[in-house]
Design a protein around this motif. Structure first.
Motif, short mmCIF file in Angstrom:
data_model
loop_
_atom_site.label_atom_id
_atom_site.label_comp_id
_atom_site.label_asym_id
_atom_site.label_seq_id
_atom_site.Cartn_x
_atom_site.Cartn_y
_atom_site.Cartn_z
N TYR A 1 2.45 6.20 -5.68
CA TYR A 1 2.07 6.35 -7.09
C TYR A 1 0.82 7.21 -7.23
N SER A 2 -0.07 7.13 -6.25
CA SER A 2 -1.33 7.87 -6.34
C SER A 2 -1.14 9.38 -6.27
N ILE A 3 -0.02 9.83 -5.71
CA ILE A 3 0.24 11.27 -5.64
C ILE A 3 1.24 11.70 -6.71
N GLY A 4 1.46 10.83 -7.69
CA GLY A 4 2.26 11.21 -8.85
C GLY A 4 3.74 10.92 -8.77
N GLY B 1 0.80 -1.22 0.00
CA GLY B 1 0.00 0.00 0.00
C GLY B 1 0.83 1.26 0.00
N GLN B 2 2.05 1.19 0.52
CA GLN B 2 2.93 2.36 0.51
C GLN B 2 3.35 2.71 -0.92
N TRP B 3 3.60 1.68 -1.72
CA TRP B 3 3.90 1.92 -3.14
C TRP B 3 2.69 2.57 -3.82
N GLU B 4 1.53 2.00 -3.57
CA GLU B 4 0.33 2.51 -4.23
C GLU B 4 0.02 3.94 -3.80
N ALA B 5 0.28 4.24 -2.52
CA ALA B 5 0.04 5.61 -2.05
C ALA B 5 1.00 6.58 -2.73
N THR C 1 9.74 7.26 0.04
CA THR C 1 8.74 6.52 0.83
C THR C 1 9.27 5.18 1.32
#
Length: 226
Positions: free
Chosen positions: A124-127, A118-122, A137
């Motif tokens: 990526y979600s902010i660009g 989820g840290q990777w996804e978070a 991160t």
């Protein structure tokens, strides 16, 4: 003053000087370079294409599966048969760096893998790009977990540098051996060398404890903010 105490007092400056000039620089340089190599190796094993990951796995397998002393002998005494001549200190530096790189790569690989997806996804979600996510991160979180095992590796390296005496690096232990050759008092000199290593390891262990406490407080602060 007893003879044994006088001998220890007379030999102490030479032993400390050898530690300052050779043991400590060899430890710091080997660990720094080995840690960088370990990070690259871990990243390659986790994220690189299969052929590159296979090369990294082979390197780790060879280094972790063979004794450090044998590795030093191969570099210092074996490579000259292929026309590659190295002085003792550079040979020891290469040997210790390769060894630390292999072992630290396993630590780094494990702590990076332990960071939740989820840290990777978070990130990526902010660009963030992959490199930004890794740098901003993932590595900060993984670094906090890696401090204890990497600190233990560093302390072990301080003691392992005594193996450099086998390839004529005039570090602390080899200096003790030279004094033994003229004083014929091996027990006293080797105990003195062991005590110096013990003091260095104890100081580093105390610093490790403080570093772990600091990272634990930092981790608690991040969790509180989250």
């Amino acid at each position: 003053m007893p003879h044994w105490l006088q001998l220890m007092a007379d030999s102490l400056p030479a032993l400390l000087w050898a530690g300052l000039i050779f043991t400590i620089p060899l430890t710091l340089l080997s660990f720094t370079l080995g840690l960088a190599l370990g990070l690259v190796t871990a990243v390659v094993r986790l994220f690189a294409p299969a052929p590159f990951a296979a090369v990294a796995r082979f390197y780790v397998w060879v280094i972790r599966g063979t004794p450090l002393l044998v590795q030093l002998f191969v570099i210092f005494y074996g490579l000259p048969s292929m026309g590659i001549l190295l002085d003792a200190f550079p040979a020891a530096l290469i040997g210790f760096t390769l060894n630390i790189g292999a072992y630290s790569s396993e630590i780094i690989r494990a702590v990076i893998s332990s960071v939740p997806r989820g840290q990777w996804e978070a990130a990526y979600s902010i660009g963030m790009s992959w490199s930004q996510a890794m740098r901003r991160t993932i590595l900060p979180q993984a670094g906090r977990v890696a401090v204890p095992p990497l600190s233990n590796t560093f302390i072990s390296l301080v003691k392992d540098t005594s193996l450099a005496a086998a390839i004529t690096v005039p570090e602390l232990f080899q200096t003790a051996q030279r004094i033994v050759a003229t004083s014929y008092e091996p027990l006293i000199l080797y105990i003195e060398a062991a005590l110096i290593y013990l003091v260095m390891s104890s100081v580093l262990s105390a610093l490790q404890g403080k570093l772990e406490q600091r990272f634990a407080r930092y981790g608690g602060f991040l969790e509180a903010r989250a």
